[in-house]
Design a protein around this motif. Structure first.
Motif, PDB file in Angstrom:
ATOM      1  N   ALA A  45      67.766  29.580  18.519  1.00  8.85           N
ATOM      2  CA  ALA A  45      67.863  28.783  17.286  1.00  8.85           C
ATOM      3  C   ALA A  45      68.194  27.351  17.681  1.00  8.85           C
ATOM      4  O   ALA A  45      69.144  27.121  18.438  1.00  8.85           O
ATOM      5  CB  ALA A  45      68.960  29.337  16.381  1.00  8.85           C
ATOM      6  N   PHE A  46      67.407  26.416  17.188  1.00  4.64           N
ATOM      7  CA  PHE A  46      67.642  25.012  17.512  1.00  4.64           C
ATOM      8  C   PHE A  46      68.040  24.261  16.255  1.00  4.64           C
ATOM      9  O   PHE A  46      67.434  24.427  15.205  1.00  4.64           O
ATOM     10  CB  PHE A  46      66.369  24.376  18.094  1.00  4.64           C
ATOM     11  CG  PHE A  46      66.485  22.880  18.267  1.00  4.64           C
ATOM     12  CD1 PHE A  46      67.021  22.346  19.436  1.00  4.64           C
ATOM     13  CD2 PHE A  46      66.073  22.012  17.261  1.00  4.64           C
ATOM     14  CE1 PHE A  46      67.153  20.969  19.582  1.00  4.64           C
ATOM     15  CE2 PHE A  46      66.201  20.632  17.409  1.00  4.64           C
ATOM     16  CZ  PHE A  46      66.740  20.115  18.573  1.00  4.64           C
ATOM     17  N   LEU A  47      69.072  23.431  16.370  1.00  5.78           N
ATOM     18  CA  LEU A  47      69.361  22.528  15.253  1.00  5.78           C
ATOM     19  C   LEU A  47      69.749  21.152  15.774  1.00  5.78           C
ATOM     20  O   LEU A  47      70.502  21.029  16.744  1.00  5.78           O
ATOM     21  CB  LEU A  47      70.413  23.109  14.310  1.00  5.78           C
ATOM     22  CG  LEU A  47      71.876  23.250  14.675  1.00  5.78           C
ATOM     23  CD1 LEU A  47      72.625  21.948  14.391  1.00  5.78           C
ATOM     24  CD2 LEU A  47      72.492  24.368  13.843  1.00  5.78           C
ATOM     25  N   LEU A  70      74.818  28.982  12.940  1.00  5.38           N
ATOM     26  CA  LEU A  70      74.474  29.635  14.212  1.00  5.38           C
ATOM     27  C   LEU A  70      75.131  31.009  14.304  1.00  5.38           C
ATOM     28  O   LEU A  70      74.507  31.986  14.707  1.00  5.38           O
ATOM     29  CB  LEU A  70      74.890  28.752  15.392  1.00  5.38           C
ATOM     30  CG  LEU A  70      74.100  27.433  15.533  1.00  5.38           C
ATOM     31  CD1 LEU A  70      74.639  26.613  16.703  1.00  5.38           C
ATOM     32  CD2 LEU A  70      72.611  27.703  15.722  1.00  5.38           C
ATOM     33  N   LYS A  71      76.395  31.087  13.915  1.00  6.52           N
ATOM     34  CA  LYS A  71      77.113  32.364  13.937  1.00  6.52           C
ATOM     35  C   LYS A  71      76.398  33.383  13.046  1.00  6.52           C
ATOM     36  O   LYS A  71      76.188  34.526  13.421  1.00  6.52           O
ATOM     37  CB  LYS A  71      78.548  32.151  13.469  1.00  6.52           C
ATOM     38  CG  LYS A  71      79.391  33.402  13.435  1.00  6.52           C
ATOM     39  CD  LYS A  71      79.799  33.833  14.827  1.00  6.52           C
ATOM     40  CE  LYS A  71      80.666  35.092  14.782  1.00  6.52           C
ATOM     41  NZ  LYS A  71      81.095  35.481  16.127  1.00  6.52           N
ATOM     42  N   GLN A  72      76.039  32.927  11.853  1.00  5.22           N
ATOM     43  CA  GLN A  72      75.386  33.792  10.892  1.00  5.22           C
ATOM     44  C   GLN A  72      74.049  34.324  11.408  1.00  5.22           C
ATOM     45  O   GLN A  72      73.635  35.425  11.076  1.00  5.22           O
ATOM     46  CB  GLN A  72      75.155  32.958   9.628  1.00  5.22           C
ATOM     47  CG  GLN A  72      75.018  33.721   8.358  1.00  5.22           C
ATOM     48  CD  GLN A  72      75.130  32.752   7.194  1.00  5.22           C
ATOM     49  OE1 GLN A  72      76.211  32.422   6.741  1.00  5.22           O
ATOM     50  NE2 GLN A  72      74.009  32.266   6.728  1.00  5.22           N
ATOM     51  N   LEU A  73      73.379  33.510  12.214  1.00 12.19           N
ATOM     52  CA  LEU A  73      72.087  33.922  12.781  1.00 12.19           C
ATOM     53  C   LEU A  73      72.248  34.859  13.969  1.00 12.19           C
ATOM     54  O   LEU A  73      71.272  35.288  14.559  1.00 12.19           O
ATOM     55  CB  LEU A  73      71.293  32.681  13.220  1.00 12.19           C
ATOM     56  CG  LEU A  73      70.739  31.810  12.086  1.00 12.19           C
ATOM     57  CD1 LEU A  73      70.274  30.470  12.625  1.00 12.19           C
ATOM     58  CD2 LEU A  73      69.588  32.528  11.374  1.00 12.19           C
ATOM     59  N   GLY A  74      73.489  35.169  14.320  1.00 15.87           N
ATOM     60  CA  GLY A  74      73.719  36.100  15.424  1.00 15.87           C
ATOM     61  C   GLY A  74      73.779  35.438  16.787  1.00 15.87           C
ATOM     62  O   GLY A  74      73.740  36.103  17.819  1.00 15.87           O
ATOM     63  N   VAL A  75      73.864  34.111  16.793  1.00 17.37           N
ATOM     64  CA  VAL A  75      73.974  33.396  18.066  1.00 17.37           C
ATOM     65  C   VAL A  75      75.313  33.732  18.722  1.00 17.37           C
ATOM     66  O   VAL A  75      76.340  33.839  18.050  1.00 17.37           O
ATOM     67  CB  VAL A  75      73.872  31.865  17.828  1.00 17.37           C
ATOM     68  CG1 VAL A  75      74.335  31.086  19.045  1.00 17.37           C
ATOM     69  CG2 VAL A  75      72.438  31.494  17.470  1.00 17.37           C
ATOM     70  N   GLU A  76      75.263  33.899  20.035  1.00 22.89           N
ATOM     71  CA  GLU A  76      76.512  34.131  20.777  1.00 22.89           C
ATOM     72  C   GLU A  76      76.796  33.016  21.773  1.00 22.89           C
ATOM     73  O   GLU A  76      77.940  32.770  22.131  1.00 22.89           O
ATOM     74  CB  GLU A  76      76.439  35.479  21.515  1.00 22.89           C
ATOM     75  CG  GLU A  76      76.459  36.667  20.574  1.00 22.89           C
ATOM     76  CD  GLU A  76      76.393  37.991  21.314  1.00 22.89           C
ATOM     77  OE1 GLU A  76      75.564  38.116  22.229  1.00 22.89           O
ATOM     78  OE2 GLU A  76      77.184  38.887  20.970  1.00 22.89           O
ATOM     79  N   THR A  77      75.741  32.375  22.262  1.00 21.15           N
ATOM     80  CA  THR A  77      75.910  31.310  23.254  1.00 21.15           C
ATOM     81  C   THR A  77      75.278  30.028  22.718  1.00 21.15           C
ATOM     82  O   THR A  77      74.115  30.033  22.312  1.00 21.15           O
ATOM     83  CB  THR A  77      75.233  31.695  24.585  1.00 21.15           C
ATOM     84  OG1 THR A  77      75.924  32.830  25.125  1.00 21.15           O
ATOM     85  CG2 THR A  77      75.279  30.551  25.584  1.00 21.15           C
ATOM     86  N   VAL A  78      76.056  28.952  22.706  1.00 22.58           N
ATOM     87  CA  VAL A  78      75.580  27.673  22.196  1.00 22.58           C
ATOM     88  C   VAL A  78      75.544  26.649  23.321  1.00 22.58           C
ATOM     89  O   VAL A  78      76.539  26.440  24.029  1.00 22.58           O
ATOM     90  CB  VAL A  78      76.493  27.145  21.061  1.00 22.58           C
ATOM     91  CG1 VAL A  78      75.989  25.789  20.559  1.00 22.58           C
ATOM     92  CG2 VAL A  78      76.566  28.143  19.919  1.00 22.58           C
TER      93      VAL A  78
END
Ligand SMILES: [Zn+2]
Length: 265
Positions: A45-47, A70-78
């Motif tokens: 996911a890019f923002l 990002l959290k909501q999209l299931g991202v774990e590593t930013v």
């Protein structure tokens, strides 16, 4: 969804994400537009931190909405980028720096998800995930990129640049680089139990550090090369990351994250 990229100044497009789609994510803090795609089978996911047209100044960035999305999209590593000025002679314009600490010099930005309780004091002795930092540095070296590991980022409030006296003070406090966006972003990522790391691109000497001001063309040129290098670095990191979170980030607030189920994408 596993990986999030937050593009700072100069990084407004995700780059090589075949079949990417743009979506609006609704959060309690407002809407965030993200680009979703896959790279070598990994979801990304890019923002753009300042909005796709760089329309939001650093002190008005909706950091909580960005991290929540990002959290909501299931991202774990930013993986985040940041354009910075340097106050350390070792870090020259054009260099990349994987920062490992921060001094927060911002004023009055909304900086926590825990406004209503429970009272949460996150451990912030390691603001940027050591596991991801190590992976980024190893990947950068394998790609032949010149990268520094470690550096203290001073987050100024902005949007103005700093005075010479402020830069001299930051240097005496132990700062190496100055920018306007890593806080509260890093703290919010920690509260959201995300692994978070930032690669800084040095675009200029801070106030009072250069014999003559850098020309705008020199800054843009350094930036262009840096942007391509950082994209290569991030995608190479994502491609080879084993996604084993053997760090403490995933339990930073002991599961008290007030994020799940309160809003929908
Ligand atoms: Zn971590």
């Amino acid at each position: 969804m596993r990986y999030g990229i937050i593009g700072g100044t100069g990084v407004y497009q995700p780059g090589d994400l075949p079949g990417a789609t743009r979506e609006r994510v609704h959060t309690p803090y407002g809407e965030v537009e993200v680009t979703l795609g896959t790279y070598e089978g990994k979801e990304v996911a890019f923002l753009p931190r300042h909005g796709s047209g760089h329309s939001v100044p650093p002190h008005r960035v909706n950091y909580r909405a960005n991290i929540w999305a990002l959290k909501q999209l299931g991202v774990e590593t930013v993986l985040a980028t940041a354009a910075v000025g340097s106050l350390n002679r070792l870090f020259r314009p054009g260099d990349l720096v994987v920062i490992d600490d921060v001094i927060d010099w911002t004023k009055g930005r909304p900086s926590t998800f825990f406004e209503q309780g429970p009272v949460v004091h996150i451990d912030f002795s390691d603001p940027y995930c050591a596991r991801v930092r190590k992976g980024l540095v190893e990947t950068a070296r394998d790609l032949g990129l010149r990268v520094h590991h470690g550096g203290v980022y001073v987050c100024a409030e902005g949007p103005r640049f700093e005075s010479k006296a402020e830069i001299a003070l930051f240097a005496r406090l132990g700062g190496d680089l100055v920018g306007m966006t890593s806080m509260p972003e890093a703290a919010l990522a920690k509260e959201a139990e995300l692994c978070y790391a930032t690669v800084c691109m040095v675009t200029n000497w801070a106030a009072g550090m250069a014999a003559k001001p850098l020309s705008h063309e020199e800054v843009l040129e350094a930036m262009r090369e840096n942007v391509a290098d950082i994209r290569r670095l991030f995608f190479a990191y994502i491609a080879r990351d084993k996604a084993v979170r053997d760090c403490a980030c995933g339990s930073a607030v002991g599961g008290q994250v007030p994020l799940v189920g309160e809003s929908e994408a």
